[in-house]
Scaffold this motif. Structure first.
Motif, short mmCIF file in Angstrom:
data_model
loop_
_atom_site.label_atom_id
_atom_site.label_comp_id
_atom_site.label_asym_id
_atom_site.label_seq_id
_atom_site.Cartn_x
_atom_site.Cartn_y
_atom_site.Cartn_z
N ASN B 28 0.86 -1.16 0.00
CA ASN B 28 0.00 0.00 0.00
C ASN B 28 0.91 1.22 0.00
O ASN B 28 1.75 1.34 0.87
CB ASN B 28 -0.84 -0.02 1.28
CG ASN B 28 -2.25 0.36 0.97
OD1 ASN B 28 -2.79 -0.06 -0.05
ND2 ASN B 28 -2.84 1.17 1.82
N CYS B 148 -10.32 6.75 -6.38
CA CYS B 148 -10.21 6.24 -5.01
C CYS B 148 -8.95 6.77 -4.34
O CYS B 148 -8.96 7.06 -3.15
CB CYS B 148 -10.27 4.71 -5.01
SG CYS B 148 -11.89 4.12 -5.52
N THR B 152 -8.48 8.66 -0.77
CA THR B 152 -7.76 8.07 0.37
C THR B 152 -6.29 8.49 0.46
O THR B 152 -5.66 8.30 1.50
CB THR B 152 -7.76 6.53 0.27
OG1 THR B 152 -7.06 6.16 -0.94
CG2 THR B 152 -9.18 5.97 0.21
N GLU B 154 -3.98 6.94 -1.06
CA GLU B 154 -3.16 5.75 -1.20
C GLU B 154 -3.71 4.80 -2.26
O GLU B 154 -4.84 4.96 -2.73
CB GLU B 154 -3.00 5.03 0.15
CG GLU B 154 -4.30 4.79 0.86
CD GLU B 154 -4.11 4.17 2.24
OE1 GLU B 154 -3.35 4.73 3.05
OE2 GLU B 154 -4.74 3.13 2.48
N THR B 155 -2.89 3.84 -2.62
CA THR B 155 -3.33 2.80 -3.55
C THR B 155 -2.49 1.56 -3.32
O THR B 155 -1.47 1.61 -2.64
CB THR B 155 -3.20 3.27 -5.02
OG1 THR B 155 -3.99 2.40 -5.84
CG2 THR B 155 -1.76 3.21 -5.52
N TRP B 156 -2.93 0.44 -3.92
CA TRP B 156 -2.12 -0.78 -3.81
C TRP B 156 -1.30 -0.94 -5.08
O TRP B 156 -1.73 -0.58 -6.17
CB TRP B 156 -2.99 -2.01 -3.57
CG TRP B 156 -3.92 -2.35 -4.69
CD1 TRP B 156 -5.22 -1.92 -4.85
CD2 TRP B 156 -3.65 -3.18 -5.84
NE1 TRP B 156 -5.76 -2.41 -6.01
CE2 TRP B 156 -4.82 -3.19 -6.65
CE3 TRP B 156 -2.54 -3.90 -6.27
CZ2 TRP B 156 -4.91 -3.90 -7.84
CZ3 TRP B 156 -2.63 -4.60 -7.47
CH2 TRP B 156 -3.80 -4.60 -8.23
#
Ligand code: SF4
Lengths: 164, 422
Positions: B28, B148, B152, B154-156
């Motif tokens: 992440n 998204c 947030t 963040e991302t994966w």
């Protein structure tokens, strides 16, 4: 889910799936009309709801346009089975909830028009016409969670809610 | 001691709060910048709102660039840009680059020093990988991912395996970074780097100017790469000096780092390359392509529309005319490039030669605007993709070349080298 297989080749890129000239109107029902038109004009006329797209290597290569999986889903295709996928297309499909399977064996065994059914949670693909079953590459767990939530938006929404 | 890591792994580790990461691991990450353009931002904004989020994670870490339909070509595309502009205003995002103060996202972000070495950048555009040129990890995602991430912060990401491409030898005249990357894609194929990070090294790269490094990393995606990167060196430091808007982090790969594959090429005899339709991997040396007649030449795009690219082209056009059988379109990559080219007299040269000079826009690169091809037309282009229908009709053709070849082709009317003009 089950439907007829539509076979396409290797390196089917996003300009073939949905040409850039069509991106000024991103409504799914409009994109759907132009899906694969660079492969063959009016390709979508052959698709009935539930049909399955069966492709070679590197499916969805090229641009990051999410319009590509959206167009595929909106024209009635219920899943894409390929030898493998380009990276961004893979992510985008998971995120918008278009079922995809990496399964070279199923691709090899399928002829155009065969009836295919699939089960997303187990990754099982069945060629009903030939009476053969195949096991696709399983998704990592957190990706299944995204799919289970119905896509990344819903997944993120839940995450934001639990974070308060 | 952490495990030996590549520069890509180091950047991913730093942004995921881990000491070390290894290929195949899912992490992440918190990006330094998230970017979207006029095709992807409108859908990303919808996704952002659908998550229930009200405010973006950090307005200073967002860039929104209308470059594809710039200026808008019809009512629908104007609506897309309108939606972006209003979102930027509502969210207090200063990084909204309207035409006149903008250009193509991948040209302006490194140029403005908004992306700096060591960064992790997430962009809703496949050519986001361009910023590897300055030593950043940057990769393309779709609109939902971006929306998204806006919510947030963040991302994966899956930590990619790295591929090491080593180029040695002095490049011949008219051979550029564009040719190195076309050659590479020709060798490994359109999926030869699928899901992987491409690291470009060797003494050829050590002396490759920044604009050509950006060109090389730009086309990592055409080999299926997740990212491309040139580890920072003196050329990088010089480029960032007085430009970087944040403190750069200069990282390098450890000597013992693991690579999935190592390629070593002597490129001292390499010719300029041409990628034939309909795949960027269909490459041939120019000597085998010579003589093919074209209807349009396009000098522009996020691949080859930086100031020096235009300088190269202008050098060839000086005192010559565009061949009567074709049109030649020149679109500078950003408004800053446009202005610099104008001041340096390059635009005069183009216009005097019979080129059409247009706005800092993606233009014909994506076949939607400002130079679309009809059935049967052929275009020699400095852009990055030649897929079927990419630049217009499904039976039109695009040939990918460097700016030297593009300009010479515009003068001759057929594919050729500058020295063929004499
Ligand atoms: S110039 Fe072409 S490749 Fe680059 S961002 Fe624009 S449309 Fe995409």
């Amino acid at each position: 889910m089950s439907g007829k297989a539509h076979i396409v080749g290797d390196h089917i890129d996003t300009d073939v799936i949905i040409p850039a000239g069509r991106l000024n109107d991103p409504r799914p029902e409009v994109l759907a009309k132009h899906c694969m038109e660079n492969l063959e004009p009016n390709w979508v006329d052959r698709v009935s709801p539930g049909d399955v797209l069966v492709a070679g290597v590197n499916f969805g290569c090229g641009s990051s346009r999410e319009h590509a999986p959206i167009a595929i889903k909106a024209c009635g295709i219920s899943a894409v089975i390929a030898r493998n996928f380009a990276r961004i297309f893979f992510r985008n499909s998971i995120n918008i909830g278009l079922p995809i399977f990496e399964c070279p064996e199923a691709v090899d065994a399928t002829d155009d028009g065969d009836v295919i059914s699939f089960d997303l949670s187990s990754g099982t693909i069945t060629n009903e016409t030939k009476n053969q079953s195949f096991q696709a590459e399983p998704f990592p767990e957190f990706m299944l969670n995204i799919v289970d939530a119905g896509g990344l938006v819903e997944y993120t929404k839940r995450k934001l809610q639990t974070q308060g | 001691m952490a495990r030996p890591m590549t520069i890509t792994e180091k950047i991913l580790a730093r942004h995921s709060g881990a000491e070390e990461v290894a290929p195949g691991q899912f992490v992440n990450v918190k990006p330094d910048l998230v970017m979207a353009n006029d095709i992807t931002a409108p859908l990303a904004i919808d996704a952002f709102r659908a998550t229930g989020a009200v405010k973006v994670f950090d307005p200073d870490k967002v860039a929104l660039v209308p470059s594809h339909w710039a200026p808008p070509k019809d009512i629908l595309s104007a609506e897309l840009v309108y939606k972006m502009r209003h979102f930027a205003r509502e969210q207090g995002i200063d990084g909204f680059y309207e035409l006149g103060r903008g250009g193509i996202e991948h040209v302006i972000l490194p140029e403005e020093g908004v992306v700096v070495p060591g960064d992790l950048v997430l962009g809703a555009d496949s050519h986001t990988c361009t910023y590897g040129g300055v030593g950043a990890f940057s990769t393309g995602v779709g609109s939902t991912d971006l929306g998204c991430a806006l919510a947030t912060g963040e991302t994966w990401l899956r930590v990619p395996e790295s591929l090491r491409f080593e180029y040695n030898g002095k490049l011949k005249e008219y051979v550029t970074g564009k040719d190195l990357i076309l050659f590479t894609i020709g060798q490994i194929g359109c999926d030869g780097a699928r899901y992987q990070a491409m690291e470009f090294v060797g003494d050829t790269i050590s002396s490759l100017p920044m604009y050509q490094r950006l060109t090389m990393c730009n086309m990592a995606i055409e080999a299926g790469g997740k990212s491309g990167i040139v580890p920072p060196d003196d050329i990088t430091r010089e480029y960032e000096d007085g430009r970087a808007k944040r403190e750069p982090v200069y990282l390098e790969s450890d000597g013992e780092a693991e690579y999935k594959e190592r390629y070593v090429w002597d490129v001292s005899e390499m010719e300029p390359q041409v990628a034939y339709p309909f795949l960027p991997s269909n490459t041939k040396p120019i000597s085998e392509a010579k003589g093919l007649e074209v209807d349009q030449v396009f000098i522009g795009s996020c691949t080859n529309a930086r100031f020096e690219d235009l300088e190269v082209a202008a050098e060839i056009f000086k005192g010559r005319r565009v061949h009567e059988r074709l049109r030649c379109i020149v679109l500078p990559g950003s408004d800053r490039v446009w202005r610099a080219a104008e001041k340096a007299g390059l635009l005069d040269v183009f216009v005097d030669s019979g080129c059409s000079v247009g706005p800092a826009s993606c233009g014909p690169c994506l076949g939607g605007h400002l130079g679309v091809l009809c059935e049967g037309e052929r275009c020699a282009t400095t852009s990055n993709r030649n897929f079927r229908g990419r630049m217009g009709h499904r039976d039109s053709e695009a040939y990918l070349v460097n700016p030297f070849i593009a300009a010479a082709t515009a003068v001759a009317g057929h594919l050729c080298r500058p020295d063929d003009l004499n």
